[in-house]
Design a protein around this motif. Sequence first.
Motif, short mmCIF file in Angstrom:
data_model
loop_
_atom_site.label_atom_id
_atom_site.label_comp_id
_atom_site.label_asym_id
_atom_site.label_seq_id
_atom_site.Cartn_x
_atom_site.Cartn_y
_atom_site.Cartn_z
N GLY A 203 0.82 -1.20 0.00
CA GLY A 203 0.00 0.00 0.00
C GLY A 203 0.86 1.25 0.00
N THR A 204 0.27 2.35 0.45
CA THR A 204 1.01 3.61 0.47
C THR A 204 2.08 3.63 1.55
OG1 THR A 204 -0.71 4.54 1.90
CG2 THR A 204 -0.93 4.93 -0.46
N VAL A 205 1.88 2.83 2.61
CA VAL A 205 2.89 2.70 3.66
C VAL A 205 3.82 1.55 3.29
CG1 VAL A 205 3.30 2.25 6.11
CG2 VAL A 205 1.28 3.56 5.40
N GLN A 206 5.12 1.78 3.47
CA GLN A 206 6.12 0.77 3.10
C GLN A 206 5.82 -0.56 3.80
OE1 GLN A 206 10.40 0.53 4.66
NE2 GLN A 206 10.69 1.51 2.67
N ALA A 207 5.74 -1.62 3.00
CA ALA A 207 5.48 -2.96 3.55
C ALA A 207 6.80 -3.64 3.85
CB ALA A 207 4.67 -3.77 2.55
N LYS A 208 6.83 -4.36 4.96
CA LYS A 208 8.04 -5.09 5.35
C LYS A 208 7.69 -6.55 5.61
CE LYS A 208 10.36 -1.08 7.41
NZ LYS A 208 11.02 -0.52 8.62
N ASN A 209 8.60 -7.43 5.21
CA ASN A 209 8.36 -8.85 5.37
C ASN A 209 9.66 -9.55 5.72
OD1 ASN A 209 6.07 -10.79 5.05
ND2 ASN A 209 7.53 -11.81 3.71
N VAL A 210 9.58 -10.53 6.61
CA VAL A 210 10.76 -11.29 7.01
C VAL A 210 10.57 -12.74 6.61
CG1 VAL A 210 12.19 -12.07 8.94
CG2 VAL A 210 11.22 -9.76 8.96
N MET A 211 11.57 -13.30 5.91
CA MET A 211 11.56 -14.70 5.51
C MET A 211 12.76 -15.37 6.16
SD MET A 211 8.94 -14.90 3.27
CE MET A 211 9.16 -16.16 2.00
N GLN A 212 12.54 -16.50 6.82
CA GLN A 212 13.62 -17.17 7.53
C GLN A 212 13.86 -18.56 6.97
OE1 GLN A 212 13.32 -17.08 11.80
NE2 GLN A 212 15.49 -17.55 12.06
N LEU A 213 15.14 -18.85 6.67
CA LEU A 213 15.52 -20.16 6.17
C LEU A 213 15.56 -21.17 7.32
CD1 LEU A 213 18.54 -19.14 3.88
CD2 LEU A 213 16.11 -19.22 3.28
N THR A 214 15.59 -22.44 6.96
CA THR A 214 15.72 -23.49 7.96
C THR A 214 17.15 -24.03 8.02
OG1 THR A 214 15.06 -25.21 6.38
CG2 THR A 214 13.31 -24.17 7.68
N VAL A 215 18.07 -23.33 7.33
CA VAL A 215 19.47 -23.76 7.29
C VAL A 215 20.36 -22.55 7.55
CG1 VAL A 215 19.02 -25.61 5.63
CG2 VAL A 215 19.68 -23.35 4.80
N VAL A 216 21.63 -22.84 7.84
CA VAL A 216 22.67 -21.82 7.88
C VAL A 216 23.52 -22.02 6.64
CG1 VAL A 216 24.69 -20.93 9.11
CG2 VAL A 216 22.69 -21.73 10.40
N PRO A 217 23.50 -21.09 5.68
CA PRO A 217 24.26 -21.27 4.43
C PRO A 217 25.75 -21.45 4.68
CG PRO A 217 22.68 -19.48 4.21
CD PRO A 217 22.70 -19.85 5.66
N ARG A 218 26.36 -22.25 3.80
CA ARG A 218 27.80 -22.43 3.88
C ARG A 218 28.53 -21.13 3.57
NH1 ARG A 218 28.28 -27.14 -0.42
NH2 ARG A 218 26.66 -25.81 -1.31
N ARG A 219 29.66 -20.94 4.18
CA ARG A 219 30.46 -19.74 3.91
C ARG A 219 31.01 -19.83 2.50
NH1 ARG A 219 34.78 -18.28 8.42
NH2 ARG A 219 34.97 -16.55 6.94
N ARG A 220 30.93 -18.70 1.79
CA ARG A 220 31.41 -18.66 0.41
C ARG A 220 32.93 -18.54 0.38
NH1 ARG A 220 28.60 -14.20 -2.91
NH2 ARG A 220 26.85 -15.56 -2.41
N ARG A 221 33.51 -19.28 -0.54
CA ARG A 221 34.97 -19.20 -0.70
C ARG A 221 35.36 -17.85 -1.26
NH1 ARG A 221 38.51 -21.06 -4.92
NH2 ARG A 221 36.71 -21.82 -6.08
N SER A 222 36.32 -17.19 -0.61
CA SER A 222 36.73 -15.84 -1.05
C SER A 222 37.71 -15.95 -2.20
CB SER A 222 37.39 -15.10 0.11
OG SER A 222 38.53 -15.79 0.57
#
Length: 222
Positions: A203-222
Amino acid sequence: MNARLHAISFAALLMLSAAAQAGTLVVSVLDKEGKPVQDAVVVATPANKNARPKNPLPPQATISQEKMQFIPAVTVLPVGAKLQFVNNDPWDHHVRSSPAGMGQFNAANAGFELRLEGKTEGKPAKSGEVTLDKAGALGATLLGCFIHGSMRGYIYASESPWAGKTSDQGIATFEDLPEGTAQVKVWQADQLIDIAPQQVTVGTVQAKNVMQLTVVPRRRRS
């Protein structure tokens, strides 16, 4: 003259009305421990199927093979986009694709394949191009290399023009969604089983939404 001014005024009112009917949606993606997740793909699909964003997804992109990595690691494009692969390493690379998620473990689901020769010093890098218009291109695709098994990358072909990756703060923002309801879904490479999409109201007011995974992603190789 009055008729012309009336037409111009009417057109201006239509533009203002259209602008007033657009809203902003901010989606925050967290991992299992509540920490922000970078490079998760967020797709918003408004109920108004005729609306289009001011800044649509790019119709083409380039993925480089460099230092034994696909760069960028995640690429978001519309269905039908052209994708160029460039090998900047001095050794040969292979590019193979298969559906991401649980389907990536089924060799029968293989998609496109390319082989790119290594880059010779002083000469242009070898490249190849594919178009994401075949069956199986929709959604997330895993990229790999038969020659170097540790290499992984991902492309996401979205039917909705409102799609993008989260920032290092785990945030994706859509500034011109049409007012009304919209479905929001999130894809992340280590989340093999999709989390349920959510419905939000824009709507006219900023909408906010939170989505939560069921995992902890692996660290990306630098």
